[in-house]
Design a protein around this motif. Sequence first.
Motif, short mmCIF file in Angstrom:
data_model
loop_
_atom_site.label_atom_id
_atom_site.label_comp_id
_atom_site.label_asym_id
_atom_site.label_seq_id
_atom_site.Cartn_x
_atom_site.Cartn_y
_atom_site.Cartn_z
N ARG A 40 0.83 -1.21 0.00
CA ARG A 40 0.00 0.00 0.00
C ARG A 40 0.86 1.26 0.00
NH1 ARG A 40 -2.52 -0.07 4.94
NH2 ARG A 40 -3.57 -1.97 4.29
N LYS A 45 -1.47 7.37 -4.32
CA LYS A 45 -2.74 7.63 -3.65
C LYS A 45 -3.85 7.69 -4.69
CE LYS A 45 -0.96 9.94 0.44
NZ LYS A 45 -0.23 8.79 0.76
N ARG A 46 -5.03 7.15 -4.32
CA ARG A 46 -6.15 7.08 -5.26
C ARG A 46 -7.41 7.58 -4.56
NH1 ARG A 46 -8.31 1.22 -6.98
NH2 ARG A 46 -9.13 1.37 -4.88
N ARG A 47 -8.22 8.31 -5.32
CA ARG A 47 -9.51 8.74 -4.81
C ARG A 47 -10.55 8.64 -5.92
NH1 ARG A 47 -11.92 13.68 -5.14
NH2 ARG A 47 -11.10 15.06 -6.72
N VAL A 48 -11.80 8.59 -5.54
CA VAL A 48 -12.90 8.51 -6.50
C VAL A 48 -13.37 9.93 -6.81
CG1 VAL A 48 -15.26 7.69 -6.84
CG2 VAL A 48 -13.59 6.22 -5.72
N ALA A 49 -13.61 10.22 -8.10
CA ALA A 49 -14.06 11.55 -8.53
C ALA A 49 -15.11 11.41 -9.63
CB ALA A 49 -12.87 12.35 -9.04
N TYR A 68 -11.15 7.04 -11.13
CA TYR A 68 -10.15 6.98 -10.08
C TYR A 68 -9.12 8.06 -10.44
CZ TYR A 68 -11.76 2.44 -8.28
OH TYR A 68 -12.49 1.43 -7.73
N GLU A 69 -8.81 8.92 -9.49
CA GLU A 69 -7.75 9.90 -9.68
C GLU A 69 -6.55 9.46 -8.85
OE1 GLU A 69 -9.95 14.13 -10.63
OE2 GLU A 69 -9.18 13.79 -8.62
N PHE A 70 -5.44 9.28 -9.52
CA PHE A 70 -4.21 8.86 -8.86
C PHE A 70 -3.29 10.07 -8.72
CE2 PHE A 70 -5.79 4.97 -10.72
CZ PHE A 70 -5.43 3.99 -9.82
N THR A 71 -2.71 10.24 -7.54
CA THR A 71 -1.68 11.25 -7.33
C THR A 71 -0.35 10.55 -7.50
OG1 THR A 71 -3.09 12.45 -5.79
CG2 THR A 71 -0.73 12.97 -5.76
N MET A 77 -1.40 14.31 -11.64
CA MET A 77 -2.60 13.48 -11.51
C MET A 77 -2.77 12.61 -12.75
SD MET A 77 -3.89 14.36 -8.60
CE MET A 77 -5.55 13.77 -8.62
N LYS A 79 -5.97 10.14 -14.37
CA LYS A 79 -7.38 9.80 -14.21
C LYS A 79 -7.69 8.54 -14.98
CE LYS A 79 -10.64 13.30 -13.39
NZ LYS A 79 -11.56 14.33 -13.80
#
Length: 124
Positions: A40, A45-49, A68-71, A77, A79
Amino acid sequence: MPDLYGEVTDVRHPMATPESKPLTSRRALQGHFTVPPEVRESLPKRRVADVVVHETTDPEVIVAEFAYEFTLPDDSMAKVPCVFVMRVRDGQIIESRDYIDPIRTYSARGELDQLITLLRANRS
């Protein structure tokens, strides 16, 4: 996440590369969602957008569009667009078809070379 799903499920990833087997239980989903801490930490890092939920004529079925947006390590970024077609009964997901672009996913994770290796191995 696994608590959103029924005890018995039918979750498939039709675009998975390499191909994946259906996840047919909450326990299988628990394994799918569990990432060891040492892995992990190395993942971006991943977030939903951009979530859009479409209702259908079947009251149990929805279509969810999101990304999914990855930093990435350099703070840029990436997407990855996704479409999930889900059947929800009694407040739990019992069936889902999760369409996620494997090339963009591997690219966002910095694992494109791994994908190419997998594709070459599956070709032979």
